[in-house]
Design a protein around this motif. Structure first.
Motif, PDB file in Angstrom:
ATOM      1  N   MET A  20       3.284  -9.213  -9.214  1.00 41.89           N
ATOM      2  CA  MET A  20       2.544  -8.597  -9.898  1.00 41.89           C
ATOM      3  C   MET A  20       2.348  -6.714  -9.668  1.00 41.89           C
ATOM      4  SD  MET A  20       1.374  -7.148 -12.952  1.00 41.89           S
ATOM      5  CE  MET A  20      -0.620  -6.511 -13.529  1.00 41.89           C
ATOM      6  N   LEU A  21       2.000  -7.240  -7.733  1.00 41.38           N
ATOM      7  CA  LEU A  21       1.169  -5.984  -6.742  1.00 41.38           C
ATOM      8  C   LEU A  21       2.608  -5.558  -6.184  1.00 41.38           C
ATOM      9  CD1 LEU A  21      -2.161  -6.396  -5.830  1.00 41.38           C
ATOM     10  CD2 LEU A  21      -1.713  -5.358  -7.442  1.00 41.38           C
ATOM     11  N   ASN A  22       3.211  -4.345  -5.472  1.00 44.38           N
ATOM     12  CA  ASN A  22       3.680  -4.077  -4.627  1.00 44.38           C
ATOM     13  C   ASN A  22       3.938  -3.825  -3.736  1.00 44.38           C
ATOM     14  OD1 ASN A  22       3.336  -0.911  -5.314  1.00 44.38           O
ATOM     15  ND2 ASN A  22       4.520  -1.102  -6.801  1.00 44.38           N
ATOM     16  N   GLU A  23       4.680  -3.465  -2.817  1.00 42.86           N
ATOM     17  CA  GLU A  23       3.732  -3.634  -1.198  1.00 42.86           C
ATOM     18  C   GLU A  23       3.183  -2.270  -1.148  1.00 42.86           C
ATOM     19  OE1 GLU A  23       5.181  -7.173  -0.514  1.00 42.86           O
ATOM     20  OE2 GLU A  23       3.646  -6.050   0.999  1.00 42.86           O
ATOM     21  N   GLU A  24       3.417  -1.576  -1.596  1.00 51.17           N
ATOM     22  CA  GLU A  24       2.696   0.160  -1.624  1.00 51.17           C
ATOM     23  C   GLU A  24       1.179  -0.931  -2.219  1.00 51.17           C
ATOM     24  OE1 GLU A  24       2.040   3.717  -0.588  1.00 51.17           O
ATOM     25  OE2 GLU A  24       3.790   2.653  -0.554  1.00 51.17           O
ATOM     26  N   GLN A  25       1.029  -0.969  -3.206  1.00 48.11           N
ATOM     27  CA  GLN A  25      -0.226  -1.143  -3.599  1.00 48.11           C
ATOM     28  C   GLN A  25      -1.707  -1.979  -2.609  1.00 48.11           C
ATOM     29  OE1 GLN A  25       0.957  -3.242  -7.705  1.00 48.11           O
ATOM     30  NE2 GLN A  25       0.627  -1.330  -9.006  1.00 48.11           N
ATOM     31  N   LYS A  26      -0.130  -3.143  -1.919  1.00 42.87           N
ATOM     32  CA  LYS A  26      -1.204  -3.964  -1.545  1.00 42.87           C
ATOM     33  C   LYS A  26      -1.666  -3.209  -0.515  1.00 42.87           C
ATOM     34  CE  LYS A  26       1.998  -7.998  -2.693  1.00 42.87           C
ATOM     35  NZ  LYS A  26       2.720  -9.003  -1.933  1.00 42.87           N
ATOM     36  N   LYS A  27      -0.990  -1.630   0.013  1.00 37.95           N
ATOM     37  CA  LYS A  27      -1.595  -1.772   1.352  1.00 37.95           C
ATOM     38  C   LYS A  27      -2.270  -0.652   0.869  1.00 37.95           C
ATOM     39  CE  LYS A  27       3.376  -1.513   3.680  1.00 37.95           C
ATOM     40  NZ  LYS A  27       4.711  -0.064   4.477  1.00 37.95           N
ATOM     41  N   GLN A  28      -2.276  -0.277  -0.295  1.00 34.00           N
ATOM     42  CA  GLN A  28      -3.459   0.645  -0.861  1.00 34.00           C
ATOM     43  C   GLN A  28      -4.585  -0.166  -0.968  1.00 34.00           C
ATOM     44  OE1 GLN A  28      -2.955   2.472  -4.638  1.00 34.00           O
ATOM     45  NE2 GLN A  28      -4.088   3.915  -4.479  1.00 34.00           N
ATOM     46  N   ILE A  29      -4.576  -1.504  -1.514  1.00 31.58           N
ATOM     47  CA  ILE A  29      -5.528  -2.145  -1.587  1.00 31.58           C
ATOM     48  C   ILE A  29      -6.230  -2.680  -0.051  1.00 31.58           C
ATOM     49  CG2 ILE A  29      -6.418  -4.305  -1.805  1.00 31.58           C
ATOM     50  CD1 ILE A  29      -3.987  -4.577  -4.867  1.00 31.58           C
ATOM     51  N   LEU A  30      -5.472  -2.489   0.857  1.00 29.59           N
ATOM     52  CA  LEU A  30      -6.366  -3.020   2.042  1.00 29.59           C
ATOM     53  C   LEU A  30      -6.804  -1.767   3.267  1.00 29.59           C
ATOM     54  CD1 LEU A  30      -3.349  -5.086   3.906  1.00 29.59           C
ATOM     55  CD2 LEU A  30      -4.779  -5.695   2.842  1.00 29.59           C
ATOM     56  N   ILE A  31      -6.566  -0.601   2.599  1.00 32.36           N
ATOM     57  CA  ILE A  31      -7.094   0.727   3.418  1.00 32.36           C
ATOM     58  C   ILE A  31      -8.325   0.703   2.305  1.00 32.36           C
ATOM     59  CG2 ILE A  31      -6.520   3.365   3.263  1.00 32.36           C
ATOM     60  CD1 ILE A  31      -3.867   2.671   4.150  1.00 32.36           C
TER      61      ILE A  31
END
Length: 347
Positions: A1-12
């Motif tokens: 569901m989540l792509n790598e870009e979204q995962k990075k954005q969530i962590l930030i």
């Protein structure tokens, strides 16, 4: 569901705002999403895998609170000594984080109602009519209870005996008895009696009108205490109903009206007290003037008597001198000596 870009954005974004709904809206750029949506659940799953403690807008369920013996004792002490509200007591026990209408406050409030106030209800009506004291020992006890001065029966001066006798008469006054018997609660009866005794016991010179005014002052003091109790309960209700706009507005109006009633009662007490002090003070001042005039007359009389006594003493002394002079004049030997004729000249 989540792509790598979204995962990075969530962590930030997580470091700045750990709220799941806000993260979901920002990552998917959709304000209609929240933690309950499919996207929100995906964000929650990712945060859980990363071992991050996220927040949701849903309030966590608060476990039932069981008060300890020490907490119950603290509630009892604070409520009876300071009259603090249930919210203030809850915050003193559980910390300042306690909010209004929280489970902590409700638990404290329920304990106050069910365990502190309920076991000691006041009798609805008094069981008998008031009986005025007659014995001097009972009157002295009532004076001591009302004022705390500690009179002793066998050490009463004449003036204190007069005060006790006049108080006995006042406590048997028909209006006093009528007012006392109108109060159904023993606590109100006792307060009225003690306030009247405190205000009048050492004033045996009061007129009938002044005694009636002091009864009115004692009545207003009871009214003041009743209004104070009403205000305390209304303030507790206001604190508990802060989130209910309509209720808080209505309570605010009632509290305002009660506060005005409280100040009116205070003003009546103040005006009655000033009138009583002024009238009695003027009467005592006039009495002192009359006493001073009488003393002046007595003093003048005493001075006149003293003057007459001095004149009488002087006359007596003159009389004694005249008698002594006559006695000397009749003495032949005294005359001979004055003329210089002795025994030898005659022979």
């Amino acid at each position: 569901m989540l792509n790598e870009e979204q995962k990075k954005q969530i962590l930030i974004l997580f470091d700045k705002n750990p709220n799941v709904s806000d993260l979901t809206k920002m990552v998917f750029d959709d304000d209609s999403l929240d933690g309950r949506s499919k996207e929100g659940r995906a964000v929650i799953d990712f945060l859980a895998k990363e071992g991050l403690n996220y927040r949701t807008i849903k309030h966590e369920k608060v476990d039932d609170i069981e008060l300890t013996k020490a907490q119950k004792q603290k509630i009892k002490e604070e409520y009876e000594k300071t009259g603090a509200s249930s919210l203030a007591i809850a915050r003193s026990i559980f910390g300042d984080k306690v909010k209004k209408l929280s489970k902590e406050q409700r638990v404290v409030h329920e304990y106050i109602i069910s365990e502190i106030e309920a076991p000691k209800p006041e009798p609805v009506e008094a069981t008998s009519n008031y009986t005025a004291p007659q014995a001097i020992s009972r009157i002295i006890k009532k004076i001591n209870d009302s004022t705390g001065i500690g009179l002793e029966e066998d050490k009463l001066s004449r003036s204190l005996q007069i005060c006790c006798d006049k108080l006995r008469i006042n406590l048997n006054n028909s209006r006093f008895l009528a007012i006392v018997n109108n109060y159904s609660k023993p606590r109100d009866r006792e307060l009225f009696e003690q306030e009247f005794i405190r205000l009048t016991w050492d004033k045996p010179d009061l007129t009938a009108d002044e005694i009636n005014l002091y009864m009115n002052v004692a009545k207003e003091i009871i009214n003041l205490e009743l209004i104070t109790g009403h205000l305390q309960k209304l303030n507790d209700m206001f604190e508990s109903a802060e989130d209910q706009d309509e209720m808080t507005v209505r309570l605010a109006e009632i509290i305002k009206a009660k506060s005005a009633e409280y100040h009116q009662c205070e003003s009546r007490i103040e005006n009655l007290t000033k009138k009583l002090q002024g009238d009695r003070g003027a009467r005592l001042a006039n009495k002192q003037k009359e006493t001073a005039s009488f003393l002046s007359i007595v003093q003048l009389f005493q001075e006149e008597e003293e003057r007459k006594n001095m004149v009488r003493i002087a006359e007596m002394q003159k009389e004694l001198i005249r008698e002594e002079a006559k006695r000397i004049e009749d003495m032949s030997s005294w005359k001979a000596r004055v003329l210089g004729i002795g025994m030898e000249d005659v022979v």
